[in-house]
Design a protein around this motif. Structure first.
Motif, PDB file in Angstrom:
ATOM      1  N   ALA A  19       0.601   2.060  -0.909  1.00  0.00           N
ATOM      2  CA  ALA A  19       1.083   1.183  -1.975  1.00  0.00           C
ATOM      3  C   ALA A  19       2.587   1.292  -2.171  1.00  0.00           C
ATOM      4  O   ALA A  19       3.240   0.308  -2.517  1.00  0.00           O
TER       5      ALA A  19
ATOM      6  N   TYR B 273       5.002  -1.905  -2.545  1.00  0.00           N
ATOM      7  CA  TYR B 273       5.833  -2.170  -3.716  1.00  0.00           C
ATOM      8  C   TYR B 273       7.286  -2.442  -3.353  1.00  0.00           C
ATOM      9  O   TYR B 273       7.974  -3.152  -4.069  1.00  0.00           O
TER      10      TYR B 273
ATOM     11  N   PHE C 236      -2.702  -9.679  -6.700  1.00  0.00           N
ATOM     12  CA  PHE C 236      -3.207  -8.415  -7.226  1.00  0.00           C
ATOM     13  C   PHE C 236      -4.186  -7.776  -6.245  1.00  0.00           C
ATOM     14  O   PHE C 236      -4.150  -6.566  -6.021  1.00  0.00           O
ATOM     15  N   LEU C 237      -5.062  -8.571  -5.659  1.00  0.00           N
ATOM     16  CA  LEU C 237      -6.019  -8.027  -4.696  1.00  0.00           C
ATOM     17  C   LEU C 237      -5.315  -7.434  -3.477  1.00  0.00           C
ATOM     18  O   LEU C 237      -5.729  -6.391  -2.963  1.00  0.00           O
TER      19      LEU C 237
ATOM     20  N   ALA D 186      -3.810  -4.086  -4.716  1.00  0.00           N
ATOM     21  CA  ALA D 186      -4.810  -3.053  -4.966  1.00  0.00           C
ATOM     22  C   ALA D 186      -5.506  -2.600  -3.687  1.00  0.00           C
ATOM     23  O   ALA D 186      -5.958  -1.468  -3.597  1.00  0.00           O
ATOM     24  N   GLY D 187      -5.570  -3.469  -2.701  1.00  0.00           N
ATOM     25  CA  GLY D 187      -6.311  -3.159  -1.496  1.00  0.00           C
ATOM     26  C   GLY D 187      -5.490  -2.560  -0.382  1.00  0.00           C
ATOM     27  O   GLY D 187      -6.022  -2.154   0.642  1.00  0.00           O
TER      28      GLY D 187
END
Length: 135
Positions: free
Chosen positions: A69, A73, A60-61, A64-65
């Motif tokens: 994105a 993905y 997740f980090l 998110a970072g």
């Protein structure tokens, strides 16, 4: 999960979501959000044999970072998985598996341990559960 489980492992083993190695990061993130109680996701081949591990918090980090994105993905989950997770068979003595887990680099000491039965995913064990059961 295996029907035959030694008493040594039965109090520690947990179920964990698994995903095929063909998934993208976006698809895997959906699985992660469907299982918020799990610390990890096991990546398996077509034969349900573990080939990698994702620790959810780290995954997740990274998601998110990252800049871009959309590109993240679309990446294959195999690019972000731990390619050499600790995998132990149900027949392995828990003490030796714990010793091996504690000999991993500091950043990996709390990574889940994948448990198999006849090569197939049976579940995972958290190193913290193994330490607690020794006391």
């Amino acid at each position: 999960m295996s029907n035959v489980m030694t008493s040594e492992w039965s109090t520690m083993i947990r179920s964990a979501p698994s995903v095929p190695a063909s998934l993208t990061c976006r698809e895997t993130m959906r699985v992660m959000f469907q299982h918020p109680e799990s610390k990890c996701i096991v990546v398996c081949n077509e034969g349900d044999e573990p080939v990698g591990l994702l620790m959810c918090e780290r995954f997740f980090l990274k998601a998110a970072g990252r800049l871009g994105a959309d590109h993240f993905y679309r990446e294959s989950i195999t690019r972000l998985m731990i390619r050499s997770p600790l995998i132990a068979d149900l027949s392995a003595p828990a003490a030796s598996v714990l010793a091996e887990a504690m000999n991993r680099p500091d950043l990996m000491k709390n990574d889940c341990i994948i448990i198999t039965s006849e090569g197939k995913l049976a579940g995972v064990v958290y190193p913290s559960d193994m330490l607690c059961s020794r006391q």
